[in-house]
Design a protein around this motif. Sequence first.
Motif, short mmCIF file in Angstrom:
data_model
loop_
_atom_site.label_atom_id
_atom_site.label_comp_id
_atom_site.label_asym_id
_atom_site.label_seq_id
_atom_site.Cartn_x
_atom_site.Cartn_y
_atom_site.Cartn_z
N LYS A 89 0.84 -1.20 0.00
CA LYS A 89 0.00 0.00 0.00
C LYS A 89 0.87 1.25 0.00
O LYS A 89 0.61 2.21 -0.74
CB LYS A 89 -0.93 -0.01 1.22
N ALA A 90 1.93 1.24 0.82
CA ALA A 90 2.82 2.39 0.89
C ALA A 90 3.53 2.61 -0.45
O ALA A 90 3.69 3.75 -0.91
CB ALA A 90 3.85 2.20 2.00
N LYS A 91 3.93 1.52 -1.10
CA LYS A 91 4.59 1.62 -2.40
C LYS A 91 3.65 2.20 -3.44
O LYS A 91 4.02 3.06 -4.23
CB LYS A 91 5.08 0.24 -2.84
N LYS A 92 2.39 1.74 -3.41
CA LYS A 92 1.39 2.23 -4.34
C LYS A 92 1.14 3.73 -4.13
O LYS A 92 1.04 4.49 -5.09
CB LYS A 92 0.08 1.44 -4.14
N GLU A 93 1.05 4.13 -2.87
CA GLU A 93 0.82 5.54 -2.56
C GLU A 93 2.01 6.39 -2.98
O GLU A 93 1.85 7.51 -3.47
CB GLU A 93 0.53 5.71 -1.07
N ALA A 94 3.23 5.85 -2.80
CA ALA A 94 4.43 6.57 -3.21
C ALA A 94 4.47 6.73 -4.72
O ALA A 94 4.83 7.79 -5.24
CB ALA A 94 5.68 5.84 -2.72
N GLU A 95 4.09 5.67 -5.45
CA GLU A 95 4.04 5.75 -6.91
C GLU A 95 3.00 6.77 -7.35
O GLU A 95 3.23 7.55 -8.28
CB GLU A 95 3.72 4.38 -7.50
N LYS A 96 1.87 6.78 -6.68
CA LYS A 96 0.80 7.72 -7.00
C LYS A 96 1.26 9.16 -6.74
O LYS A 96 1.03 10.05 -7.56
CB LYS A 96 -0.44 7.41 -6.16
N ALA A 97 1.94 9.36 -5.62
CA ALA A 97 2.46 10.69 -5.30
C ALA A 97 3.53 11.10 -6.31
O ALA A 97 3.59 12.27 -6.71
CB ALA A 97 3.04 10.70 -3.89
N GLY A 98 4.35 10.16 -6.74
CA GLY A 98 5.38 10.45 -7.74
C GLY A 98 4.77 10.85 -9.07
O GLY A 98 5.25 11.77 -9.74
N LYS A 99 3.70 10.17 -9.47
CA LYS A 99 3.02 10.50 -10.72
C LYS A 99 2.42 11.89 -10.64
O LYS A 99 2.48 12.66 -11.59
CB LYS A 99 1.93 9.47 -11.02
N LYS A 100 1.82 12.22 -9.49
CA LYS A 100 1.22 13.55 -9.32
C LYS A 100 2.30 14.62 -9.38
O LYS A 100 2.10 15.68 -9.98
CB LYS A 100 0.46 13.63 -7.99
N ALA A 101 3.43 14.34 -8.77
CA ALA A 101 4.53 15.31 -8.79
C ALA A 101 5.05 15.50 -10.21
O ALA A 101 5.34 16.62 -10.64
CB ALA A 101 5.66 14.85 -7.88
N ALA A 102 5.14 14.41 -10.97
CA ALA A 102 5.60 14.49 -12.36
C ALA A 102 4.59 15.27 -13.20
O ALA A 102 4.98 16.08 -14.05
CB ALA A 102 5.81 13.09 -12.92
N GLU A 103 3.31 15.00 -12.97
CA GLU A 103 2.28 15.74 -13.71
C GLU A 103 2.33 17.22 -13.38
O GLU A 103 2.20 18.07 -14.27
CB GLU A 103 0.90 15.18 -13.37
N LYS A 104 2.52 17.52 -12.11
CA LYS A 104 2.60 18.92 -11.68
C LYS A 104 3.80 19.60 -12.32
O LYS A 104 3.71 20.74 -12.79
CB LYS A 104 2.68 19.00 -10.16
N ALA A 105 4.92 18.89 -12.33
CA ALA A 105 6.13 19.46 -12.94
C ALA A 105 5.91 19.67 -14.43
O ALA A 105 6.35 20.67 -15.01
CB ALA A 105 7.32 18.53 -12.70
N GLY A 106 5.22 18.74 -15.07
CA GLY A 106 4.91 18.88 -16.51
C GLY A 106 4.00 20.06 -16.78
O GLY A 106 4.20 20.82 -17.74
N ASP A 107 3.01 20.24 -15.92
CA ASP A 107 2.09 21.37 -16.05
C ASP A 107 2.84 22.69 -15.88
O ASP A 107 2.61 23.65 -16.62
CB ASP A 107 0.96 21.27 -15.03
N GLU A 108 3.73 22.74 -14.91
CA GLU A 108 4.52 23.95 -14.66
C GLU A 108 5.46 24.23 -15.83
O GLU A 108 5.67 25.39 -16.19
CB GLU A 108 5.29 23.83 -13.36
N ALA A 109 5.98 23.18 -16.43
CA ALA A 109 6.87 23.36 -17.59
C ALA A 109 6.10 23.91 -18.77
O ALA A 109 6.60 24.77 -19.52
CB ALA A 109 7.54 22.04 -17.95
N GLU A 110 4.86 23.42 -18.96
CA GLU A 110 4.03 23.94 -20.05
C GLU A 110 3.69 25.41 -19.84
O GLU A 110 3.66 26.19 -20.78
CB GLU A 110 2.75 23.10 -20.16
N LYS A 111 3.41 25.79 -18.60
CA LYS A 111 3.09 27.18 -18.27
C LYS A 111 4.30 28.08 -18.53
O LYS A 111 4.15 29.22 -18.94
CB LYS A 111 2.64 27.31 -16.82
N ALA A 112 5.48 27.56 -18.23
CA ALA A 112 6.70 28.34 -18.40
C ALA A 112 7.00 28.58 -19.87
O ALA A 112 7.63 29.58 -20.22
CB ALA A 112 7.87 27.63 -17.75
N GLU A 113 6.53 27.74 -20.75
CA GLU A 113 6.81 27.89 -22.18
C GLU A 113 5.98 28.94 -22.75
O GLU A 113 5.68 29.80 -23.15
CB GLU A 113 6.53 26.57 -22.92
#
Length: 98
Positions: free
Chosen positions: A74-98
């Motif tokens: 469960k902890a691994k799944k939650e960590a993966e989920k949090a990692g995906k959200k962080a990656a998505e957030k970083a991607g969104d911020e990169a798009e905004k910066a462009e």
Amino acid sequence: QYYFNDKGILFISGEYVMKSYAVGIQEYGASYQAFGDALKEEYIPADVLEAIRAKAEAKKKAEAEKAKKEAEKKAKKEAEKAGKKAAEKAGDEAEKAE
């Protein structure tokens, strides 16, 4: 009548009590585990009691190990989920910066 043996309690039924006279004396056994806590430990042979306790301890240990693995999964799944959200957030911020 009944007798205690190394496997449990052996109940003996006389002829014609449980079945017809032609069948003869019937024997029925019940393991000590079948009685749970209803049977006092003093009536259970020491080696059988030790085996019952060891089995209960092994079951408890297996259940704890299973719970630990499930918590880790469960902890691994939650960590993966949090990692995906962080990656998505970083991607969104990169798009905004462009």
